[in-house]
Design a protein around this motif. Sequence first.
Motif, PDB file in Angstrom:
ATOM      1  N   GLY A 289       0.815  -1.223   0.000  1.00 54.47           N
ATOM      2  CA  GLY A 289       0.000   0.000   0.000  1.00 54.47           C
ATOM      3  C   GLY A 289       0.844   1.266   0.000  1.00 54.47           C
ATOM      4  O   GLY A 289       0.421   2.302  -0.520  1.00 54.47           O
ATOM      5  N   HIS A 290       2.041   1.196   0.584  1.00 54.44           N
ATOM      6  CA  HIS A 290       2.884   2.392   0.649  1.00 54.44           C
ATOM      7  C   HIS A 290       3.343   2.810  -0.744  1.00 54.44           C
ATOM      8  O   HIS A 290       3.353   4.000  -1.073  1.00 54.44           O
ATOM      9  CB  HIS A 290       4.092   2.150   1.544  1.00 54.44           C
ATOM     10  N   ILE A 291       3.733   1.839  -1.564  1.00 47.09           N
ATOM     11  CA  ILE A 291       4.206   2.200  -2.896  1.00 47.09           C
ATOM     12  C   ILE A 291       3.020   2.646  -3.757  1.00 47.09           C
ATOM     13  O   ILE A 291       3.152   3.541  -4.600  1.00 47.09           O
ATOM     14  CB  ILE A 291       5.034   1.064  -3.548  1.00 47.09           C
ATOM     15  N   GLU A 292       1.845   2.073  -3.521  1.00 48.93           N
ATOM     16  CA  GLU A 292       0.664   2.512  -4.276  1.00 48.93           C
ATOM     17  C   GLU A 292       0.310   3.957  -3.928  1.00 48.93           C
ATOM     18  O   GLU A 292      -0.033   4.755  -4.797  1.00 48.93           O
ATOM     19  CB  GLU A 292      -0.505   1.557  -4.011  1.00 48.93           C
ATOM     20  N   GLU A 293       0.412   4.290  -2.636  1.00 55.19           N
ATOM     21  CA  GLU A 293       0.155   5.680  -2.209  1.00 55.19           C
ATOM     22  C   GLU A 293       1.134   6.640  -2.892  1.00 55.19           C
ATOM     23  O   GLU A 293       0.766   7.729  -3.353  1.00 55.19           O
ATOM     24  CB  GLU A 293       0.290   5.773  -0.683  1.00 55.19           C
ATOM     25  N   ILE A 294       2.394   6.225  -2.981  1.00 57.76           N
ATOM     26  CA  ILE A 294       3.419   7.079  -3.590  1.00 57.76           C
ATOM     27  C   ILE A 294       3.169   7.229  -5.092  1.00 57.76           C
ATOM     28  O   ILE A 294       3.251   8.334  -5.643  1.00 57.76           O
ATOM     29  CB  ILE A 294       4.819   6.504  -3.287  1.00 57.76           C
ATOM     30  N   LEU A 295       2.820   6.136  -5.759  1.00 58.12           N
ATOM     31  CA  LEU A 295       2.543   6.221  -7.201  1.00 58.12           C
ATOM     32  C   LEU A 295       1.342   7.111  -7.470  1.00 58.12           C
ATOM     33  O   LEU A 295       1.335   7.883  -8.433  1.00 58.12           O
ATOM     34  CB  LEU A 295       2.340   4.816  -7.784  1.00 58.12           C
ATOM     35  N   ASP A 296       0.316   7.039  -6.618  1.00 56.99           N
ATOM     36  CA  ASP A 296      -0.845   7.933  -6.772  1.00 56.99           C
ATOM     37  C   ASP A 296      -0.408   9.391  -6.644  1.00 56.99           C
ATOM     38  O   ASP A 296      -0.852  10.260  -7.405  1.00 56.99           O
ATOM     39  CB  ASP A 296      -1.900   7.618  -5.710  1.00 56.99           C
ATOM     40  N   ASN A 297       0.460   9.662  -5.682  1.00 49.13           N
ATOM     41  CA  ASN A 297       0.962  11.021  -5.477  1.00 49.13           C
ATOM     42  C   ASN A 297       1.797  11.474  -6.669  1.00 49.13           C
ATOM     43  O   ASN A 297       1.688  12.629  -7.115  1.00 49.13           O
ATOM     44  CB  ASN A 297       1.775  11.064  -4.181  1.00 49.13           C
ATOM     45  N   PHE A 298       2.627  10.587  -7.201  1.00 50.00           N
ATOM     46  CA  PHE A 298       3.453  10.938  -8.358  1.00 50.00           C
ATOM     47  C   PHE A 298       2.563  11.253  -9.565  1.00 50.00           C
ATOM     48  O   PHE A 298       2.842  12.197 -10.312  1.00 50.00           O
ATOM     49  CB  PHE A 298       4.418   9.799  -8.710  1.00 50.00           C
ATOM     50  N   ARG A 299       1.499  10.456  -9.758  1.00 50.87           N
ATOM     51  CA  ARG A 299       0.566  10.712 -10.874  1.00 50.87           C
ATOM     52  C   ARG A 299      -0.112  12.066 -10.691  1.00 50.87           C
ATOM     53  O   ARG A 299      -0.261  12.826 -11.642  1.00 50.87           O
ATOM     54  CB  ARG A 299      -0.500   9.608 -10.949  1.00 50.87           C
ATOM     55  N   ALA A 300      -0.503  12.375  -9.457  1.00 50.96           N
ATOM     56  CA  ALA A 300      -1.200  13.632  -9.190  1.00 50.96           C
ATOM     57  C   ALA A 300      -0.271  14.827  -9.388  1.00 50.96           C
ATOM     58  O   ALA A 300      -0.739  15.951  -9.594  1.00 50.96           O
ATOM     59  CB  ALA A 300      -1.762  13.621  -7.770  1.00 50.96           C
ATOM     60  N   SER A 301       1.032  14.613  -9.322  1.00 48.28           N
ATOM     61  CA  SER A 301       2.004  15.700  -9.463  1.00 48.28           C
ATOM     62  C   SER A 301       2.416  15.937 -10.908  1.00 48.28           C
ATOM     63  O   SER A 301       3.142  16.907 -11.182  1.00 48.28           O
ATOM     64  CB  SER A 301       3.257  15.383  -8.640  1.00 48.28           C
ATOM     65  N   LEU A 302       2.000  15.066 -11.828  1.00 50.17           N
ATOM     66  CA  LEU A 302       2.367  15.238 -13.238  1.00 50.17           C
ATOM     67  C   LEU A 302       1.881  16.585 -13.749  1.00 50.17           C
ATOM     68  O   LEU A 302       0.841  17.057 -13.292  1.00 50.17           O
ATOM     69  CB  LEU A 302       1.770  14.099 -14.082  1.00 50.17           C
ATOM     70  N   PRO A 303       2.572  17.249 -14.682  1.00 54.84           N
ATOM     71  CA  PRO A 303       3.731  16.722 -15.400  1.00 54.84           C
ATOM     72  C   PRO A 303       5.043  16.847 -14.622  1.00 54.84           C
ATOM     73  O   PRO A 303       6.092  16.484 -15.150  1.00 54.84           O
ATOM     74  CB  PRO A 303       3.778  17.616 -16.650  1.00 54.84           C
ATOM     75  N   ASN A 304       4.976  17.370 -13.388  1.00 54.30           N
ATOM     76  CA  ASN A 304       6.231  17.584 -12.659  1.00 54.30           C
ATOM     77  C   ASN A 304       6.772  16.292 -12.054  1.00 54.30           C
ATOM     78  O   ASN A 304       6.024  15.345 -11.808  1.00 54.30           O
ATOM     79  CB  ASN A 304       6.013  18.590 -11.523  1.00 54.30           C
ATOM     80  N   GLU A 305       8.072  16.309 -11.822  1.00 52.35           N
ATOM     81  CA  GLU A 305       8.689  15.244 -11.045  1.00 52.35           C
ATOM     82  C   GLU A 305       8.265  15.401  -9.581  1.00 52.35           C
ATOM     83  O   GLU A 305       7.849  16.478  -9.152  1.00 52.35           O
ATOM     84  CB  GLU A 305      10.217  15.312 -11.180  1.00 52.35           C
ATOM     85  N   GLN A 306       8.397  14.317  -8.829  1.00 57.27           N
ATOM     86  CA  GLN A 306       8.001  14.346  -7.421  1.00 57.27           C
ATOM     87  C   GLN A 306       8.868  13.362  -6.657  1.00 57.27           C
ATOM     88  O   GLN A 306       9.444  12.442  -7.253  1.00 57.27           O
ATOM     89  CB  GLN A 306       6.506  14.004  -7.317  1.00 57.27           C
ATOM     90  N   GLY A 307       8.971  13.549  -5.354  1.00 54.17           N
ATOM     91  CA  GLY A 307       9.797  12.667  -4.540  1.00 54.17           C
ATOM     92  C   GLY A 307       9.047  12.141  -3.331  1.00 54.17           C
ATOM     93  O   GLY A 307       8.023  12.708  -2.924  1.00 54.17           O
ATOM     94  N   ALA A 308       9.546  11.043  -2.765  1.00 51.99           N
ATOM     95  CA  ALA A 308       8.949  10.464  -1.556  1.00 51.99           C
ATOM     96  C   ALA A 308       9.992   9.596  -0.859  1.00 51.99           C
ATOM     97  O   ALA A 308      10.940   9.128  -1.496  1.00 51.99           O
ATOM     98  CB  ALA A 308       7.723   9.628  -1.899  1.00 51.99           C
ATOM     99  N   PHE A 309       9.795   9.403   0.422  1.00 54.87           N
ATOM    100  CA  PHE A 309      10.663   8.512   1.193  1.00 54.87           C
ATOM    101  C   PHE A 309       9.817   7.468   1.893  1.00 54.87           C
ATOM    102  O   PHE A 309       8.682   7.741   2.291  1.00 54.87           O
ATOM    103  CB  PHE A 309      11.436   9.300   2.260  1.00 54.87           C
ATOM    104  N   ILE A 310      10.382   6.273   2.028  1.00 57.36           N
ATOM    105  CA  ILE A 310       9.792   5.274   2.913  1.00 57.36           C
ATOM    106  C   ILE A 310      10.714   5.142   4.114  1.00 57.36           C
ATOM    107  O   ILE A 310      11.920   4.885   3.969  1.00 57.36           O
ATOM    108  CB  ILE A 310       9.581   3.929   2.199  1.00 57.36           C
ATOM    109  N   LEU A 311      10.133   5.379   5.284  1.00 54.66           N
ATOM    110  CA  LEU A 311      10.872   5.352   6.547  1.00 54.66           C
ATOM    111  C   LEU A 311      10.486   4.101   7.324  1.00 54.66           C
ATOM    112  O   LEU A 311       9.432   3.497   7.086  1.00 54.66           O
ATOM    113  CB  LEU A 311      10.542   6.598   7.387  1.00 54.66           C
ATOM    114  N   TRP A 312      11.350   3.728   8.266  1.00 57.68           N
ATOM    115  CA  TRP A 312      11.081   2.548   9.094  1.00 57.68           C
ATOM    116  C   TRP A 312      11.566   2.812  10.506  1.00 57.68           C
ATOM    117  O   TRP A 312      12.634   3.405  10.704  1.00 57.68           O
ATOM    118  CB  TRP A 312      11.795   1.332   8.509  1.00 57.68           C
ATOM    119  N   ASN A 313      10.751   2.386  11.467  1.00 57.48           N
ATOM    120  CA  ASN A 313      11.080   2.590  12.875  1.00 57.48           C
ATOM    121  C   ASN A 313      11.604   1.279  13.468  1.00 57.48           C
ATOM    122  O   ASN A 313      10.901   0.275  13.480  1.00 57.48           O
ATOM    123  CB  ASN A 313       9.830   3.060  13.626  1.00 57.48           C
TER     124      ASN A 313
END
Length: 217
Positions: A91-115
């Motif tokens: 689900g985390h990568i799906e959330e990020i891909l949705d965000n990247f699509r919503a940011s088009l045509p611009n590039e976008q970034g994201a991090f996956i963190l772990w505790n």
Amino acid sequence: MLADDLTAAAVLAAMPCFPVPPHGTSPAIEALRAARAGHGLAIGADGMMLILRRPWLALDVPVTPPISAYLPYGSIGTPRADLRCGLIPRGHIEEILDNFRASLPNEQGAFILWNETTRAFAVHFPDIDQATPTRLVYRPPILQPDWHVICDIHSHGAGPAFFSATDDSDDAHATKISLVFGRFGHPDGPSMAARLCAGGMFLALPQSPFAGDRHAT
Ligand SMILES: [Zn+2]
């Protein structure tokens, strides 16, 4: 003696190096392999192995070919690149891909963190200094205690997924998984490029870091 030479001692402290006994291991090598975090070199008859540990990563990677000279040493053992944190929830990568699509045509970034205490993963969308269809400047997260960056991810928008010279210099000194997604909007897109950045090297991932993926990256 090495210890009498301050420079040599400092170099050895920065990158310890251990000959592998003929039977294959030693307490020092075992301690390094079991460490929460650390790194060092094991030198065997079959080459030199970088042993690198992070709370989330156990990496044993040969950094030389087998040594042709006779050495009274054992084997460095089998390479490994294991996620001690486990696979990243789909689900985390799906959330990020949705965000990247919503940011088009611009590039976008994201991090996956772990505790490392709670063993929870989290998605972090960074502060963006500049985002265009061909350029992205973003800041790494300021980590709270126990949190680690596992994946540094960015999009190339509609462009191809690959690691640019800028990406190479950004990733040079990090220990993380680096992912680029591209070809958004293409019938066969998006596509992904992936690598493990560790020890100053860019390594192929032996398997997808995401739960539910059967494909190698
Ligand atoms: Zn890039």
